[in-house]
Scaffold this motif. Structure first.
Motif, mmCIF file in Angstrom:
data_model
loop_
_atom_site.group_PDB
_atom_site.id
_atom_site.type_symbol
_atom_site.label_atom_id
_atom_site.label_comp_id
_atom_site.label_asym_id
_atom_site.label_seq_id
_atom_site.Cartn_x
_atom_site.Cartn_y
_atom_site.Cartn_z
ATOM 1 N N GLU A 1 0.844 -1.198 0.000
ATOM 2 C CA GLU A 1 0.000 0.000 0.000
ATOM 3 C C GLU A 1 0.879 1.248 0.000
ATOM 4 O O GLU A 1 1.895 1.309 0.712
ATOM 5 N N GLY A 2 0.490 2.222 -0.806
ATOM 6 C CA GLY A 2 1.251 3.460 -0.809
ATOM 7 C C GLY A 2 1.104 4.227 -2.112
ATOM 8 O O GLY A 2 0.244 3.933 -2.947
ATOM 9 N N SER A 3 1.974 5.239 -2.278
ATOM 10 C CA SER A 3 1.944 6.102 -3.460
ATOM 11 C C SER A 3 3.279 6.035 -4.190
ATOM 12 O O SER A 3 4.347 5.991 -3.554
ATOM 13 N N PHE A 4 3.203 6.019 -5.506
ATOM 14 C CA PHE A 4 4.382 6.022 -6.374
ATOM 15 C C PHE A 4 4.248 7.235 -7.288
ATOM 16 O O PHE A 4 3.193 7.465 -7.885
ATOM 17 N N ILE A 5 5.321 8.037 -7.375
ATOM 18 C CA ILE A 5 5.260 9.283 -8.145
ATOM 19 C C ILE A 5 6.304 9.232 -9.258
ATOM 20 O O ILE A 5 7.479 8.951 -9.007
ATOM 21 N N TYR A 6 5.842 9.475 -10.476
ATOM 22 C CA TYR A 6 6.788 9.595 -11.585
ATOM 23 C C TYR A 6 6.379 10.775 -12.457
ATOM 24 O O TYR A 6 5.217 11.220 -12.428
ATOM 25 N N SER A 7 7.327 11.304 -13.232
ATOM 26 C CA SER A 7 7.004 12.392 -14.153
ATOM 27 C C SER A 7 7.661 12.116 -15.497
ATOM 28 O O SER A 7 8.660 11.394 -15.597
ATOM 29 N N TYR A 8 7.066 12.693 -16.524
ATOM 30 C CA TYR A 8 7.548 12.533 -17.903
ATOM 31 C C TYR A 8 7.231 13.822 -18.637
ATOM 32 O O TYR A 8 6.101 14.310 -18.593
ATOM 33 N N GLU B 1 3.594 15.261 -13.989
ATOM 34 C CA GLU B 1 3.725 14.314 -12.889
ATOM 35 C C GLU B 1 2.454 13.493 -12.699
ATOM 36 O O GLU B 1 1.344 13.991 -12.857
ATOM 37 N N VAL B 2 2.652 12.215 -12.356
ATOM 38 C CA VAL B 2 1.543 11.287 -12.115
ATOM 39 C C VAL B 2 1.789 10.550 -10.802
ATOM 40 O O VAL B 2 2.917 10.128 -10.527
ATOM 41 N N THR B 3 0.747 10.409 -10.013
ATOM 42 C CA THR B 3 0.829 9.643 -8.759
ATOM 43 C C THR B 3 -0.024 8.388 -8.882
ATOM 44 O O THR B 3 -1.209 8.467 -9.236
ATOM 45 N N ILE B 4 0.577 7.225 -8.619
ATOM 46 C CA ILE B 4 -0.130 5.942 -8.643
ATOM 47 C C ILE B 4 -0.343 5.498 -7.199
ATOM 48 O O ILE B 4 0.611 5.419 -6.427
ATOM 49 N N THR B 5 -1.594 5.218 -6.839
ATOM 50 C CA THR B 5 -1.914 4.793 -5.474
ATOM 51 C C THR B 5 -2.320 3.318 -5.488
ATOM 52 O O THR B 5 -3.141 2.903 -6.318
ATOM 53 N N THR B 6 -1.734 2.543 -4.597
ATOM 54 C CA THR B 6 -1.994 1.098 -4.546
ATOM 55 C C THR B 6 -2.647 0.707 -3.231
ATOM 56 O O THR B 6 -2.587 1.440 -2.235
ATOM 57 N N ALA B 7 -3.267 -0.471 -3.247
ATOM 58 C CA ALA B 7 -3.945 -0.984 -2.059
ATOM 59 C C ALA B 7 -3.242 -2.245 -1.556
ATOM 60 O O ALA B 7 -2.748 -3.051 -2.351
ATOM 61 N N ALA B 8 -3.209 -2.394 -0.254
ATOM 62 C CA ALA B 8 -2.555 -3.558 0.342
ATOM 63 C C ALA B 8 -3.286 -4.838 -0.028
ATOM 64 O O ALA B 8 -4.523 -4.883 -0.038
ATOM 65 N N ASN B 9 -2.496 -5.869 -0.350
ATOM 66 C CA ASN B 9 -3.031 -7.188 -0.669
ATOM 67 C C ASN B 9 -4.050 -7.167 -1.813
ATOM 68 O O ASN B 9 -4.926 -8.026 -1.904
ATOM 69 N N THR C 1 -3.039 -4.988 -5.071
ATOM 70 C CA THR C 1 -2.320 -4.587 -6.276
ATOM 71 C C THR C 1 -1.072 -5.436 -6.445
ATOM 72 O O THR C 1 -0.134 -5.362 -5.635
ATOM 73 N N THR C 2 -1.061 -6.259 -7.483
ATOM 74 C CA THR C 2 0.127 -7.054 -7.786
ATOM 75 C C THR C 2 1.085 -6.221 -8.632
ATOM 76 O O THR C 2 0.740 -5.132 -9.128
ATOM 77 N N LEU C 3 2.284 -6.753 -8.834
ATOM 78 C CA LEU C 3 3.264 -6.056 -9.665
ATOM 79 C C LEU C 3 2.731 -5.897 -11.086
ATOM 80 O O LEU C 3 2.884 -4.839 -11.700
ATOM 81 N N GLN C 4 2.077 -6.927 -11.618
ATOM 82 C CA GLN C 4 1.496 -6.821 -12.966
ATOM 83 C C GLN C 4 0.353 -5.817 -12.982
ATOM 84 O O GLN C 4 0.198 -5.050 -13.942
ATOM 85 N N ASP C 5 -0.451 -5.798 -11.909
ATOM 86 C CA ASP C 5 -1.512 -4.794 -11.807
ATOM 87 C C ASP C 5 -0.913 -3.382 -11.838
ATOM 88 O O ASP C 5 -1.466 -2.472 -12.457
ATOM 89 N N PHE C 6 0.202 -3.225 -11.158
ATOM 90 C CA PHE C 6 0.859 -1.917 -11.087
ATOM 91 C C PHE C 6 1.303 -1.461 -12.483
ATOM 92 O O PHE C 6 1.136 -0.298 -12.857
ATOM 93 N N VAL C 7 1.857 -2.407 -13.242
ATOM 94 C CA VAL C 7 2.241 -2.097 -14.628
ATOM 95 C C VAL C 7 1.025 -1.635 -15.412
ATOM 96 O O VAL C 7 1.074 -0.651 -16.162
ATOM 97 N N ASN C 8 -0.100 -2.337 -15.243
ATOM 98 C CA ASN C 8 -1.321 -1.981 -15.964
ATOM 99 C C ASN C 8 -1.860 -0.623 -15.535
ATOM 100 O O ASN C 8 -2.408 0.123 -16.354
ATOM 101 N N LEU C 9 -1.712 -0.302 -14.239
ATOM 102 C CA LEU C 9 -2.170 1.002 -13.762
ATOM 103 C C LEU C 9 -1.420 2.142 -14.451
ATOM 104 O O LEU C 9 -2.002 3.182 -14.769
ATOM 105 N N ILE C 10 -0.135 1.927 -14.688
ATOM 106 C CA ILE C 10 0.644 2.957 -15.389
ATOM 107 C C ILE C 10 0.248 3.022 -16.855
ATOM 108 O O ILE C 10 -0.067 4.092 -17.388
ATOM 109 N N ASN C 11 0.248 1.881 -17.514
ATOM 110 C CA ASN C 11 0.016 1.859 -18.966
ATOM 111 C C ASN C 11 -1.394 2.286 -19.342
ATOM 112 O O ASN C 11 -1.593 2.883 -20.404
ATOM 113 N N ASN C 12 -2.363 1.983 -18.499
ATOM 114 C CA ASN C 12 -3.754 2.279 -18.835
ATOM 115 C C ASN C 12 -4.272 3.544 -18.176
ATOM 116 O O ASN C 12 -5.439 3.899 -18.357
#
Length: 800
Positions: free
Chosen positions: A125-132, A136-144, A146-157
């Motif tokens: 659980e937490g926030s990931f911040i990246y910029s391009y 800037e974009v902030t990705i927020t995840t939930a404990a138990n 969001t998988t690593l593959q889910d995280f990739v999809n959150l960025i791409n989609n």
């Protein structure tokens, strides 16, 4: 007594045949109706065939009806493995040498230290911040969840993804998150941030004066904004840019001169320059957005003000305010900490030279560090360069230690910056010298808030020598603005002193081939029209479409597009004014002829003139420097010569238009035009059928308001609007075949006739059916009567 006989009458009479023969005689009217219907069907088929042939001519004319798209070039590269090129219509023939020093690349970051064994591992659980590209974009995840593959999809989609592709790399038994930029070039850097970045946004959008609901673009001129008001500019108006950098140091005020050519993009670039390249300014839905290039807490401030310096011009500039606080949000996703990522490929621009330009040697940028207030005796400071900030540097650190701190940044490679001069920042001549390949670089900024000493110590870093990198640099390897009308695509660096040679030559044969296709289509249509409208000596009949008005119109009018001097062309101004000038003529049968040798000579002598005669698209020019052609409507403005007169007066608010009139060259009556600012528009009334009332409908003229007076009142200003021959033909044919046009009327008329004929045939069939029923019944009764008479005669004969 002899038998009584009724000669010729017996019960064996074939009444059915008699009835059928009578019906056949009565059916002649139906047969005539059916013959007439067949004639209509023949006309319908013939008309459809004409439309098909006509369509081919429309296509051939359309291929020539726009002079801009007619321009064709043959291109050549001496080394297509390194450089290729394409040419647009605004290119110029010639040859060029291309040197390629560096290719543009995109940026890639990879999580170097990973804890993920599987794609399905949870990231926590937490926030990931990246910029391009400084978005800037902030990705927020939930404990138990969001998988690593889910995280990739959150960025791409993600809808707010500014252009980053996330993927997973399996290495050393671990899955590593990889972020790759979709674009190349230095503007498209990726940053994995530990905290949020400061953003300032305008409180209101700039809109277009021509349409108050449409947002301004970067190419919009400031005088075209709804927020601008003035009859003219005095030359003293400026936009003042002020503010503070991320460490609260006031920037030097910059005044951007407001001219009739100043665009929104000019202002955005000036904002970036005002802050030493340490902010990114962009336009988002008409609003100015300024982003700090470094993440974290920031004292950045931006202010814009308009100063007319006594002129009557007005410009409402937006108020800038913080829309996202720097450092307000922290990245706390421990499994993907920013410190665990490394850059594996740096975003860099392409670098080329065209014909040896730019010339000169590279110049190393130099930036000087000076204590400007108080004196420093203790504490620490930080340096920020290209969005990255050093660890704390001791106040008395020497040049080597400062250089090491800078080289520890991922935005600095070894050798990029050399630190020399004083033993520390207090010496007064500490110097940052940048590698000469870097050119003009962003200003290094300093956070001096933790320095101690007397008199509120403050340190300033300023540019003492601007860096120069003598190369044309672009974000992409596809470069469309280095040579006018030419797009270069570079694939490899060229060898030293061995540039690639590229050349462009006009492809006149391509235009000639299109003219030949037009001639072929024209003659095919004309032959088709002749066979279907004229007298056939063999059959001694007129063609099936001899009475069709649409076909007759096309047959008689399509040659007019090539007859005489073409509208808008003048033999004293233009080299070519009629079809025969470029080899197009007609024989005694009306067939079009094409003399390729005349055409070839003409296009070699005046390439543009030939293309204009073929395909000018309501382009125009004026004989006056004060009243010039601005624009026209390809749909509504008529080609030809117009006379114009305009009165400009100073009414105390600067020069303004007070009168404007336009008329056709042969008209006797002047018609009032409308105007807005310096732009005049011709009368725009339409008739009940939606057609322009006047030929100047859609014609726009620009007036130089720097001069007052009456222009065109003694001798009218002459404005010419040209349309090429093929455009005239194309319009004629398209109008004839458009919805509701002449061919539609002909088809509807034929369909109506056939419908009425079907109704008459149906009525006649019903009449014949009724007649057949009556005759059958009549003859049946006759048969019955004869049968009774025969029986009676048999009885009588039996007694005698």
């Amino acid at each position: 007594m002899a038998d009584i006989q009724m000669s010729g009458i017996a019960t064996g009479i074939d009444t059915s045949t008699i009835v059928q023969q009578l019906i056949t005689v009565e059916g002649r009217k139906k047969a005539n109706l059916q013959v007439q219907k067949m004639a209509f069907e023949t006309q319908q088929t013939a008309l459809s065939g004409v439309e098909t042939t006509l369509g081919s001519l429309v296509s051939s004319a359309g291929a020539l009806s726009n002079a801009d798209t007619l321009v064709a070039f043959s291109v050549n590269s001496s080394d297509t493995d390194k450089v290729t090129l394409t040419a647009a219509e605004d290119a110029n023939p010639g040859s060029h040498s291309i040197e390629v020093d560096q290719l543009a690349t995109g940026e890639t970051w990879i999580q170097d230290v990973s804890t993920f064994d599987h794609k399905t591992d949870y990231v926590g659980e937490g926030s990931f911040i990246y910029s391009y590209n400084n978005q800037e974009v902030t990705i927020t995840t939930a404990a138990n969840e969001t998988t690593l593959q889910d995280f990739v999809n959150l960025i791409n989609n993600g809808q707010s993804n500014p252009g980053v592709t996330a993927s997973l790399l399996n290495q050393g038994g671990k899955y590593h998150l990889m972020l790759s930029g979709q674009e190349t070039g230095e503007d498209y850097r990726i940053s994995v941030n530990s905290t949020s970045t400061e953003v300032w946004t305008a409180d209101a959008a700039w809109t277009l004066a021509s349409n108050g609901t449409s947002n301004a673009l970067t190419s919009t001129k400031l005088i075209e904004l709804s927020q601008f008001g003035a009859a003219s500019l005095s030359g003293s108006e400026v936009i003042e840019i002020t503010g503070t950098d991320r460490y609260g140091h006031a920037i030097t005020q910059v005044d951007l001169d407001l001219t009739s050519y100043t665009t929104v993009d000019h202002l955005l670039q000036e904002i970036e320059d005002s802050f030493g390249g340490n902010v990114k300014a962009r336009l988002d839905s008409g609003k100015i957005v300024v982003t700090d290039t470094a993440p974290g807490a920031s004292s950045l401030s931006v202010a814009l003000a308009f100063n007319a310096h006594g002129s009557l011009a007005t410009l409402t500039v937006p108020t800038m305010a913080v829309s996202k606080e720097g450092g307000a949000t922290s990245a706390n996703l421990t499994s993907l900490e920013s410190s665990s990522f490394i850059r594996t490929q740096n975003a860099q621009n392409s670098r080329i030279k065209v014909d040896g330009y730019p010339t000169g040697a590279a110049v190393s940028e130099e930036q000087t560090v000076i204590v400007t207030t108080g004196s420093v005796t203790g504490g620490t400071y930080n340096l920020t360069y290209k969005g990255r900030t050093t660890a704390n540097i001791a106040w008395n650190a020497d040049a080597a230690a400062i250089q090491a701190a800078l080289e520890a940044l991922d935005s600095v490679a070894a050798g990029d910056i050399t630190v020399t001069g004083a033993t520390d920042i207090t010496g007064g001549d500490l110097l940052f010298t940048f590698d000469d390949t870097l050119g003009d670089v962003p200003l290094v900024t300093i956070d001096d808030s933790a320095l101690t000493g007397t008199g509120s110590p403050g340190v300033t870093i300023s540019q003492s020598v601007q860096g120069v990198n003598p190369w044309i640099t672009r974000n992409s390897n596809i470069i469309s603005d280095a040579i006018s009308g030419v797009t270069l695509t570079i694939y490899e660096e060229t060898d030293e002193n061995t540039p690639v040679s590229v050349s462009l030559s006009r492809n006149t044969s391509a235009v000639s081939s299109k003219v030949e296709a037009l001639v072929g289509s024209y003659n095919k249509l004309l032959a088709d029209l002749k066979s279907k409208t004229e007298y056939d000596t063999a059959t001694k009949k007129m063609g099936s479409l001899s009475n069709d008005l649409a076909v007759s119109f096309v047959k008689t009018q399509m040659r007019d597009a090539f007859s005489g001097i073409i509208e808008g062309f003048v033999d004293t101004e233009d080299n070519y004014v009629q079809a025969s000038d470029i080899g197009i003529s007609f024989d005694g049968e009306g067939m079009m002829k094409f003399d390729k040798s005349i055409f070839s000579d003409a296009i070699k002598e005046d390439y543009k003139g030939v293309l204009e005669l073929l395909g000018a698209t309501k382009s125009g020019n004026s004989e006056s420097d004060t009243v010039s052609f601005y624009d026209s409507s390809d749909k509504y403005t008529s080609a030809g010569v117009f006379h114009v007169k305009v009165k400009v007066q100073d009414l105390g608010l600067g020069n303004v238009i007070t009168e404007a009139y336009i008329k056709g060259e042969s008209d006797t009556t002047w018609r009032a035009a409308t105007w807005s600012g310096s732009l005049i528009t011709g009368a725009s009334e339409f008739d009940e059928n939606g057609n322009p009332e006047w030929p100047e409908n859609g014609l726009q003229l620009s007036v130089d308001l720097s001069l007052a007076g009456e222009f065109g009142y003694v001798t009218p200003v002459e404005v010419r609007v040209k349309q090429g021959m093929t455009g005239i033909l194309e319009d004629l044919l398209k109008n004839a075949t458009s919805v509701g046009g002449r061919f539609d009327i002909s088809k509807e008329s034929l369909e109506a006739k056939m419908t009425r004929m079907d109704e008459r045939i149906t009525d006649e069939e019903s009449r014949l059916e009724r007649l057949q029923t009556r005759l059958t019944q009549k003859y049946s009764r006759l048969e019955a009567t004869i049968a009774r008479l025969q029986q009676q005669l048999s009885v009588v004969n039996a007694y005698f």
